[in-house]
Design a protein around this motif. Sequence first.
Motif, short mmCIF file in Angstrom:
data_model
loop_
_atom_site.label_atom_id
_atom_site.label_comp_id
_atom_site.label_asym_id
_atom_site.label_seq_id
_atom_site.Cartn_x
_atom_site.Cartn_y
_atom_site.Cartn_z
N ARG A 293 0.76 -1.26 -0.01
CA ARG A 293 -0.02 -0.02 0.03
C ARG A 293 0.99 1.19 0.15
O ARG A 293 0.29 2.35 -0.62
CB ARG A 293 -1.02 -0.05 1.23
N ILE A 294 1.97 1.13 0.69
CA ILE A 294 2.94 2.43 0.61
C ILE A 294 3.26 2.51 -0.81
O ILE A 294 3.21 3.82 -1.21
CB ILE A 294 3.88 2.23 1.77
N GLY A 295 3.48 1.57 -1.39
CA GLY A 295 4.02 1.81 -2.73
C GLY A 295 3.01 2.27 -3.78
O GLY A 295 3.34 3.12 -4.42
N GLU A 296 1.71 2.14 -3.35
CA GLU A 296 0.80 2.50 -4.15
C GLU A 296 0.54 3.92 -3.96
O GLU A 296 -0.09 4.59 -4.75
CB GLU A 296 -0.59 1.79 -3.68
N LEU A 297 1.02 4.40 -2.87
CA LEU A 297 1.00 6.08 -2.41
C LEU A 297 1.91 6.68 -3.32
O LEU A 297 1.91 7.89 -3.16
CB LEU A 297 1.03 6.17 -1.21
N GLY A 298 2.81 6.20 -4.26
CA GLY A 298 3.77 6.88 -4.75
C GLY A 298 5.15 6.98 -4.36
O GLY A 298 6.01 7.45 -4.78
N TYR A 299 5.29 6.01 -3.22
CA TYR A 299 6.81 6.01 -2.68
C TYR A 299 7.39 5.10 -3.50
O TYR A 299 7.12 3.95 -3.91
CB TYR A 299 6.51 5.77 -1.11
N SER A 300 8.87 5.36 -3.74
CA SER A 300 9.88 4.41 -4.28
C SER A 300 10.42 3.78 -2.96
O SER A 300 10.70 4.38 -1.93
CB SER A 300 10.72 5.23 -5.09
N ARG A 301 11.03 2.62 -3.66
CA ARG A 301 12.04 1.75 -2.58
C ARG A 301 13.14 2.30 -2.23
O ARG A 301 13.85 2.98 -3.34
CB ARG A 301 12.34 0.28 -3.24
N SER A 302 13.64 2.62 -1.07
CA SER A 302 14.75 3.02 -0.47
C SER A 302 15.70 1.96 0.31
O SER A 302 15.18 0.85 0.42
CB SER A 302 14.63 4.35 0.43
N ARG A 303 16.54 2.37 0.80
CA ARG A 303 17.55 1.39 1.66
C ARG A 303 16.65 0.56 2.65
O ARG A 303 16.84 -0.46 2.77
CB ARG A 303 18.78 2.17 1.82
N PHE A 304 15.98 1.30 3.31
CA PHE A 304 15.13 0.74 4.43
C PHE A 304 13.55 0.76 4.47
O PHE A 304 13.07 0.48 5.34
CB PHE A 304 15.64 1.64 5.95
N GLY A 305 13.38 1.20 3.38
CA GLY A 305 12.01 1.05 3.03
C GLY A 305 11.44 1.94 1.94
O GLY A 305 11.83 1.34 0.92
N PHE A 306 10.88 3.08 2.09
CA PHE A 306 10.48 3.79 1.12
C PHE A 306 10.90 5.46 1.06
O PHE A 306 11.39 5.87 2.05
CB PHE A 306 9.11 3.96 0.97
N VAL A 307 10.88 6.13 -0.20
CA VAL A 307 11.23 7.38 -0.01
C VAL A 307 10.40 8.27 -1.13
O VAL A 307 10.05 7.75 -2.03
CB VAL A 307 12.70 7.93 -0.36
N LYS A 308 10.10 9.23 -0.65
CA LYS A 308 9.34 10.15 -1.93
C LYS A 308 9.87 11.66 -1.98
O LYS A 308 10.23 12.21 -0.86
CB LYS A 308 8.04 10.46 -1.43
N ASN A 309 10.06 12.37 -2.98
CA ASN A 309 10.89 13.44 -3.26
C ASN A 309 9.75 14.38 -3.19
O ASN A 309 8.83 14.41 -4.24
CB ASN A 309 11.57 13.59 -4.38
N PHE A 310 10.08 15.64 -2.88
CA PHE A 310 9.17 16.90 -2.76
C PHE A 310 9.65 18.11 -3.22
O PHE A 310 11.07 18.19 -2.92
CB PHE A 310 8.38 17.04 -1.56
N HIS A 311 9.13 19.13 -3.87
CA HIS A 311 9.45 20.48 -4.06
C HIS A 311 9.28 21.16 -3.05
O HIS A 311 8.40 21.11 -2.30
CB HIS A 311 8.96 20.86 -5.08
N ARG A 312 10.41 21.87 -2.18
CA ARG A 312 10.45 22.44 -1.16
C ARG A 312 9.25 23.52 -1.07
O ARG A 312 8.65 23.77 -0.09
CB ARG A 312 11.67 23.06 -0.81
N GLU A 313 9.14 24.32 -2.00
CA GLU A 313 8.23 25.59 -1.95
C GLU A 313 7.23 25.29 -2.44
O GLU A 313 6.13 25.92 -1.81
CB GLU A 313 8.90 26.51 -3.09
N THR A 314 6.64 24.36 -3.35
CA THR A 314 5.34 23.87 -3.93
C THR A 314 4.77 22.75 -3.15
O THR A 314 3.45 22.73 -3.05
CB THR A 314 5.28 23.82 -5.44
#
Length: 270
Positions: A85-106
């Motif tokens: 389900r976390i993968g379905e939220l748009g997270y990508s696999r990382s070393r210990f689980g998942f990661v998602k990148n964001f634009h700091r301003e928007t």
Amino acid sequence: MVRHYYVNDVTEFSKNELETVVKSVEPPVCLLGGWAVHLQVNEGFRREYGRDYIGSRDIDLGFHVDLSRSDAELRDMPVGGSIERIGELGYSRSRFGFVKNFHRETGERLSEDEANELPLHDTFEVFIDIIPDTSELDSFEDAFGFRPPSEPLLKKAFDGNCEPLSGYVDWRVSDSVKIAEPSLLAAMKIRSAPERDKDHKRVKDLADLHALLWYVKDFSEIQKEVTTYVTGRTLDRLERCTGSKLFENAANLLQIDPELVRESILRLKT
């Protein structure tokens, strides 16, 4: 300078993700790490200083892993359903689980390629770490393809040393989603701080440990509880990894007197 890792515009995005993620995962699950600390200490910290305790960049979720199950059975258990389900939220696999990148301003979600094209100060990452309650991770790695950090003390949470997360948030969540109790969180911080490979993580661990010891209940009470979870050797390891500079950095992160941090940590052994 550690404070730039935990500025409000970053931690607020992470806090919003926390609600989305927690409502998506399959319980039983236990909230750990920085957000669990924030929720446990915030009332006492605000009463003392008139402001909220710092938030977190990462989301740490603890799961029970039944080592008697096959790989296929593990994937069908709550930990497997939650990973999916976390993968379905748009997270990508990382070393210990998942990661998602964001634009700091928007606050816009960025792909890894999009994030790499922008200056570092224009982006930030929210990590979700999946924490099993066992250090025997071969079966977990076979089932899910990554090897996360383990936390054997998490077994204590699933044995009852936790509370419903619903008592600490203003949004609806299943009572099967838990938050670890303060003394257990403190013991986890004592164990993790000496092993950190990044300075800002160690500083955050020390700040969180101080807050758990100082702003939840009477020090002598939580000290007694914490020392049922950790050995003298573990406390010695913590003491060896600390020093005046680390106390100063942790205090600066919290904007409090360094002597308060030093006293609370070193008094654990008395």
